[in-house]
Scaffold this motif. Structure first.
Motif, PDB file in Angstrom:
ATOM      1  N   ALA A 253      55.986  40.356  27.830  1.00  0.00           N
ATOM      2  CA  ALA A 253      55.957  39.414  28.899  1.00  0.00           C
ATOM      3  C   ALA A 253      55.506  40.199  30.014  1.00  0.00           C
ATOM      4  O   ALA A 253      54.944  39.203  30.822  1.00  0.00           O
ATOM      5  N   VAL A 254      55.740  41.384  30.375  1.00  0.00           N
ATOM      6  CA  VAL A 254      55.247  41.748  31.606  1.00  0.00           C
ATOM      7  C   VAL A 254      53.843  41.767  31.606  1.00  0.00           C
ATOM      8  O   VAL A 254      53.032  41.666  32.471  1.00  0.00           O
ATOM      9  N   GLU A 255      53.069  42.207  30.302  1.00  0.00           N
ATOM     10  CA  GLU A 255      51.757  42.218  30.255  1.00  0.00           C
ATOM     11  C   GLU A 255      51.045  40.702  30.384  1.00  0.00           C
ATOM     12  O   GLU A 255      50.009  40.691  31.297  1.00  0.00           O
ATOM     13  N   ALA A 256      51.744  39.871  29.809  1.00  0.00           N
ATOM     14  CA  ALA A 256      51.240  38.656  30.055  1.00  0.00           C
ATOM     15  C   ALA A 256      51.272  38.128  31.534  1.00  0.00           C
ATOM     16  O   ALA A 256      50.342  37.512  32.140  1.00  0.00           O
ATOM     17  N   GLN A 257      52.390  38.597  32.378  1.00  0.00           N
ATOM     18  CA  GLN A 257      52.621  38.381  33.772  1.00  0.00           C
ATOM     19  C   GLN A 257      51.619  39.036  34.517  1.00  0.00           C
ATOM     20  O   GLN A 257      50.986  38.229  35.487  1.00  0.00           O
ATOM     21  N   LEU A 258      51.198  40.232  34.238  1.00  0.00           N
ATOM     22  CA  LEU A 258      50.293  41.207  34.911  1.00  0.00           C
ATOM     23  C   LEU A 258      48.943  40.533  34.972  1.00  0.00           C
ATOM     24  O   LEU A 258      48.039  40.338  35.856  1.00  0.00           O
ATOM     25  N   VAL A 259      48.516  39.910  33.774  1.00  0.00           N
ATOM     26  CA  VAL A 259      47.365  39.028  33.702  1.00  0.00           C
ATOM     27  C   VAL A 259      47.241  37.925  34.411  1.00  0.00           C
ATOM     28  O   VAL A 259      46.258  37.590  35.266  1.00  0.00           O
ATOM     29  N   ARG A 260      48.427  37.036  34.399  1.00  0.00           N
ATOM     30  CA  ARG A 260      48.443  36.022  35.272  1.00  0.00           C
ATOM     31  C   ARG A 260      48.249  36.239  36.835  1.00  0.00           C
ATOM     32  O   ARG A 260      47.374  35.533  37.620  1.00  0.00           O
ATOM     33  N   LEU A 261      48.839  37.407  37.233  1.00  0.00           N
ATOM     34  CA  LEU A 261      48.799  37.784  38.636  1.00  0.00           C
ATOM     35  C   LEU A 261      47.314  38.211  39.254  1.00  0.00           C
ATOM     36  O   LEU A 261      47.005  37.943  40.087  1.00  0.00           O
ATOM     37  N   PHE A 262      46.794  39.255  38.286  1.00  0.00           N
ATOM     38  CA  PHE A 262      45.776  40.110  38.681  1.00  0.00           C
ATOM     39  C   PHE A 262      44.574  39.629  37.833  1.00  0.00           C
ATOM     40  O   PHE A 262      43.549  39.293  38.746  1.00  0.00           O
TER      41      PHE A 262
END
Length: 354
Positions: A253-262
């Motif tokens: 879930a963290v990796e997916a979020q970092l993709v969304r943000l950056f």
């Protein structure tokens, strides 16, 4: 020569031990883990525990770093800020959040290792989980039923941990209440660090700073160190303790979020480290699993008062001005060592007069 036992090889305990050793005192440090540092944990050059200092108004740690030849680097906030809500991701300018915050070059673990290196060989004894303290006789007992004797003892572990020891005489009511009044700082939290080959977010004009109402990371910042060739982002996990039980799902879930943000480049970190302090038995108790609302007013006076002439206390949560912070650990470690040295000098003077 008097001998001092220091329980805990976190920053406060290491600093106290170093001051005593520099003064020519005999000292042994008992550490439950197989490493020094306590919450000062650095992997691949990035901090999974506390990271920030504020040199402008934290003179003790600033002076200590200079004395040990360690540099500090400003916390970078250059570039656009990212804000995530349920409606999507926005980017734009935002005021500085961290002021003149800085990080120790090489990580706070480098500070812990430098303090350890400054101690005599075999001064720190690992795998020594203390379970009992006899303050009348200056004896501590470990989980393996090994006993250690000291003329003085410095307790430098989180107060809720020490509260669970078998104490003889028993902790007084006011002291026990103070030891369990506030959770240990960071003990309820989990931190994630993503390490990359290069700071692609900076190349795209982003600061690496972000706040999210979606999660799992709620606060994110750059933790790169260009001089050391480290490109990294860190974030505090906003999910409660029970939701963090599946570490693999959390990392996904963290990796997916970092993709969304950056950017999609965030999907391929060289390493992704998760440290859940609530699951560290030498940092957190069950009561620590619920985070406090805001920063607790640490520094209760009952925690810094010695027990007779034998037992003294140190640790970041004892500091009234920098409770829970690295500066607080330095302050209280120095103060505990000074108290022990003062007691030793008094005892020596009394002996000389008899």
């Amino acid at each position: 020569m008097s001998h001092t036992l220091v329980v805990g090889a976190g920053l406060a305990g290491l600093i106290a031990a170093r001051q005593l050793a520099l003064a020519g005192q005999s000292v042994t440090v008992l550490e439950a883990r197989t490493r020094v540092g306590g919450r000062a944990l650095t992997i691949d050059g990035v901090d999974l525990g506390p990271a920030w200092i504020w040199p402008g108004f934290q003179p003790k740690v600033t002076a200590l770093l200079a004395e040990l030849g360690l540099a500090h680097i400003p916390q970078s906030e250059d570039g656009a800020f990212v804000y995530e809500t349920q409606q999507g991701v926005q980017r734009g300018t935002f005021p500085s959040r961290y002021g003149d915050a800085a990080r120790v070059q090489g990580g706070v673990g480098a500070l812990a290792e430098a303090l350890h290196t400054a101690l005599p060989e075999d001064c720190v004894q690992f795998d020594q989980e203390v379970v009992a303290l006899d303050s009348d006789n200056g004896v501590v007992t470990t989980k393996t039923e090994q006993t250690w004797q000291g003329d003085q003892i410095i307790v430098a572990v989180p107060p809720p941990i020490a509260a669970a020891w078998v104490a003889v005489p028993a902790w007084t009511g006011p002291r026990l209440a103070a030891m369990t009044r506030w959770p240990t700082w960071m003990a309820a939290h989990a931190k994630v660090v993503a390490i990359y080959d290069r700071p692609f977010w900076a190349e795209a004009g982003l600061s690496g700073s972000a706040v999210s109402q979606v999660g799992p990371l709620m606060e994110i910042a750059d933790q790169s160190d260009p001089a050391q060739g480290v490109a990294a982002l860190f974030g505090f996990v906003g999910w409660p303790d029970a939701a963090r039980a599946d570490a693999a799902a959390l990392k996904e879930a963290v990796e997916a979020q970092l993709v969304r943000l950056f950017s999609p480049e965030a999907a391929a970190p060289r390493a992704l480290h998760l440290m859940d302090w609530a699951r560290e038995p030498f940092t957190a108790t069950n009561a620590d699993r619920v985070p406090p609302h805001g920063h607790p007013p640490y520094g209760l006076p009952e925690l810094s008062q010695p027990i007779g002439t034998k037992v003294f206390f140190a640790g970041a949560e004892l500091s009234r001005t920098n409770g829970g912070l690295i500066e607080g650990a330095v302050q209280t470690g120095l103060a505990a060592a000074a108290s022990v040295l003062g007691q030793s000098a008094h005892a020596h003077a009394t002996f000389a007069r008899t």
